[in-house]
Scaffold this motif. Structure first.
Motif, mmCIF file in Angstrom:
data_model
loop_
_atom_site.group_PDB
_atom_site.id
_atom_site.type_symbol
_atom_site.label_atom_id
_atom_site.label_comp_id
_atom_site.label_asym_id
_atom_site.label_seq_id
_atom_site.Cartn_x
_atom_site.Cartn_y
_atom_site.Cartn_z
ATOM 1 N N ARG A 10 0.506 -1.562 -4.687
ATOM 2 C CA ARG A 10 1.246 -1.725 -3.435
ATOM 3 C C ARG A 10 2.524 -0.875 -3.455
ATOM 4 N NH1 ARG A 10 -0.010 -3.714 1.609
ATOM 5 N NH2 ARG A 10 1.816 -4.642 2.517
ATOM 6 N N ARG A 11 3.216 -0.896 -4.583
ATOM 7 C CA ARG A 11 4.440 -0.092 -4.703
ATOM 8 C C ARG A 11 4.120 1.387 -4.481
ATOM 9 N NH1 ARG A 11 6.195 2.819 -8.666
ATOM 10 N NH2 ARG A 11 4.924 1.856 -10.283
ATOM 11 N N ARG A 12 3.046 1.840 -5.068
ATOM 12 C CA ARG A 12 2.654 3.246 -4.904
ATOM 13 C C ARG A 12 2.214 3.536 -3.473
ATOM 14 N NH1 ARG A 12 -0.489 3.956 -10.685
ATOM 15 N NH2 ARG A 12 1.406 4.215 -11.930
ATOM 16 N N ASP A 13 1.450 2.610 -2.879
ATOM 17 C CA ASP A 13 1.025 2.795 -1.478
ATOM 18 C C ASP A 13 2.212 2.901 -0.535
ATOM 19 O OD1 ASP A 13 -1.617 2.713 -2.266
ATOM 20 O OD2 ASP A 13 -1.958 0.652 -1.589
ATOM 21 N N CYS A 51 9.873 -7.150 -1.094
ATOM 22 C CA CYS A 51 10.103 -5.704 -1.145
ATOM 23 C C CYS A 51 8.791 -4.933 -1.106
ATOM 24 C CB CYS A 51 10.864 -5.330 -2.407
ATOM 25 S SG CYS A 51 12.479 -6.119 -2.506
ATOM 26 N N LEU A 52 7.738 -5.569 -1.581
ATOM 27 C CA LEU A 52 6.417 -4.935 -1.606
ATOM 28 C C LEU A 52 5.529 -5.428 -0.471
ATOM 29 C CD1 LEU A 52 5.963 -5.164 -5.460
ATOM 30 C CD2 LEU A 52 6.439 -3.105 -4.120
ATOM 31 N N GLN A 53 6.109 -6.197 0.428
ATOM 32 C CA GLN A 53 5.384 -6.764 1.569
ATOM 33 C C GLN A 53 4.165 -7.557 1.097
ATOM 34 O OE1 GLN A 53 4.642 -3.501 4.269
ATOM 35 N NE2 GLN A 53 6.783 -2.900 4.250
ATOM 36 N N LEU A 54 4.396 -8.374 0.068
ATOM 37 C CA LEU A 54 3.357 -9.237 -0.483
ATOM 38 C C LEU A 54 3.809 -10.687 -0.382
ATOM 39 C CD1 LEU A 54 2.507 -7.241 -3.736
ATOM 40 C CD2 LEU A 54 1.076 -7.446 -1.699
ATOM 41 N N PRO A 122 -1.312 -9.123 0.790
ATOM 42 C CA PRO A 122 -0.344 -8.405 1.624
ATOM 43 C C PRO A 122 0.136 -9.272 2.773
ATOM 44 C CG PRO A 122 -2.308 -7.076 1.243
ATOM 45 C CD PRO A 122 -2.610 -8.460 0.748
ATOM 46 N N GLU A 123 1.396 -9.074 3.147
ATOM 47 C CA GLU A 123 1.931 -9.719 4.346
ATOM 48 C C GLU A 123 1.157 -9.185 5.539
ATOM 49 O OE1 GLU A 123 4.148 -11.970 5.086
ATOM 50 O OE2 GLU A 123 5.340 -12.182 3.288
ATOM 51 N N PHE A 157 13.809 -17.172 13.654
ATOM 52 C CA PHE A 157 12.827 -16.381 12.921
ATOM 53 C C PHE A 157 13.454 -15.456 11.880
ATOM 54 C CE2 PHE A 157 9.049 -17.653 14.968
ATOM 55 C CZ PHE A 157 9.366 -17.950 16.276
ATOM 56 N N ALA A 158 14.745 -15.440 11.742
ATOM 57 C CA ALA A 158 15.428 -14.465 10.854
ATOM 58 C C ALA A 158 14.945 -14.545 9.419
ATOM 59 C CB ALA A 158 16.934 -14.665 10.931
ATOM 60 N N ASP A 159 14.674 -15.750 8.906
ATOM 61 C CA ASP A 159 14.260 -15.860 7.505
ATOM 62 C C ASP A 159 12.851 -15.321 7.279
ATOM 63 O OD1 ASP A 159 12.842 -19.127 7.213
ATOM 64 O OD2 ASP A 159 13.303 -18.047 9.048
ATOM 65 N N ARG A 160 12.084 -15.103 8.330
ATOM 66 C CA ARG A 160 10.728 -14.563 8.194
ATOM 67 C C ARG A 160 10.643 -13.086 8.546
ATOM 68 N NH1 ARG A 160 8.388 -19.397 11.595
ATOM 69 N NH2 ARG A 160 10.393 -20.329 11.305
ATOM 70 N N MET A 161 11.755 -12.523 8.986
ATOM 71 C CA MET A 161 11.763 -11.112 9.364
ATOM 72 C C MET A 161 12.363 -10.320 8.203
ATOM 73 S SD MET A 161 12.933 -11.478 13.400
ATOM 74 C CE MET A 161 14.505 -10.892 13.054
ATOM 75 N N SER A 162 11.766 -9.180 7.941
ATOM 76 C CA SER A 162 12.325 -8.325 6.894
ATOM 77 C C SER A 162 11.973 -6.888 7.210
ATOM 78 C CB SER A 162 11.786 -8.716 5.514
ATOM 79 O OG SER A 162 10.411 -8.480 5.454
ATOM 80 N N GLY A 163 12.780 -6.012 6.696
ATOM 81 C CA GLY A 163 12.522 -4.588 6.842
ATOM 82 C C GLY A 163 11.902 -4.053 5.577
ATOM 83 N N MET A 164 11.790 -2.779 5.494
ATOM 84 C CA MET A 164 11.254 -2.150 4.299
ATOM 85 C C MET A 164 12.311 -2.170 3.200
ATOM 86 S SD MET A 164 8.144 -0.596 4.833
ATOM 87 C CE MET A 164 8.238 0.769 3.734
ATOM 88 N N CYS A 165 11.921 -2.400 1.986
ATOM 89 C CA CYS A 165 12.845 -2.364 0.849
ATOM 90 C C CYS A 165 12.945 -0.968 0.333
ATOM 91 C CB CYS A 165 12.356 -3.275 -0.269
ATOM 92 S SG CYS A 165 12.455 -4.998 0.201
#
Length: 165
Positions: A10-13, A51-54, A122-123, A157-165
Motif C-alpha cells: 500500500r505504501r508503494r502504491d 496514513c496508508l488509507q487502511l 483499504p479504506e 464527521f471530522a474524526d472520519r475525514m482525513s487527507g493524504m499522509c
C-alpha cells in the motif's frame, strides 16, 4: 496466520516513502520496517493505518478490542482457552480485548482462531469531488448550506475525514 503484506504494498502504491509514513504516523522508520514485517506494537500499527488509507478488517466502529471479545464468546472460548491456543498469557488476551493493546504478532495469531482471515483492508475510496471543490474556482465555491449547520456537519464527521499522509 494473516500477515500484513498490505502495508508495504500500500505504501508503494501510494508512492510514499518509509520516512514520509513514519513522520506522518509519529513513529520511527525502524518501527515502520518492523510493522511491514508483521512485527511491533499494535499501537504503532494503529497510528500508521490512516496514513496508508487502511483499516482493521473485522469491525466498523472504534471498539475493535471489545469486538474481539464478542467473537471469542460466540466461539465458546474463555480468555484462558484462547490464550492457550495462541501461546500467550490471559492478561495479554485481556489487554487485546480491552483496548487492542499488545503485539502485532499476537494479534495475527488470534485473528484466525476467531475466524478473521484478513487483518487489514483499504479504506473506502473517497468520492470526488467531496466536501471541498478540487479547485478554488470562485464560480464553483458556492455554499448553500447555512454556515452554522455546515460547521456542525463538518464537526460531526471530522474524526472520519482525513487527507493524504
Amino acid at each position: 496466520m494473516p500477515e500484513l503484506p498490505l502495508l508495504r504494498n500500500r505504501r508503494r502504491d501510494l508512492a510514499l516513502t518509509q520516512a514520509a509514513v513514519a513522520k506522518a504516523a509519529g513513529i520511527s522508520i525502524p518501527t515502520l520496517r518492523k510493522l511491514e514485517q508483521s512485527k511491533g506494537s499494535i499501537g504503532s500499527l494503529s497510528r500508521a493505518l490512516p496514513c496508508l488509507q487502511l483499516r482493521w478488517s473485522w469491525f466498523h466502529d472504534i471498539d475493535a478490542g471489545p469486538d474481539l471479545a464478542r467473537r471469542r464468546r460466540i466461539r465458546g472460548l474463555s480468555q484462558r482457552a484462547l490464550a492457550e491456543k495462541v501461546g500467550c498469557s490471559r492478561p495479554t488476551i485481556i489487554a487485546l480485548e480491552r483496548d487492542l493493546t499488545g503485539r502485532v504478532e499476537t494479534l495475527l495469531r488470534v485473528l484466525p482462531i476467531l475466524g478473521i482471515r484478513q487483518a487489514l483492508r483499504p479504506e473506502a475510496a473517497a468520492r470526488r469531488p467531496g466536501l471541498v471543490p478540487t479547485t478554488n474556482d470562485p464560480a464553483r465555491d458556492l455554499v448553500i448550506t447555512p454556515p452554522d449547520l455546515a460547521a456542525r456537519i463538518i464537526a460531526h464527521f471530522a474524526d472520519r475525514m482525513s487527507g493524504m499522509c
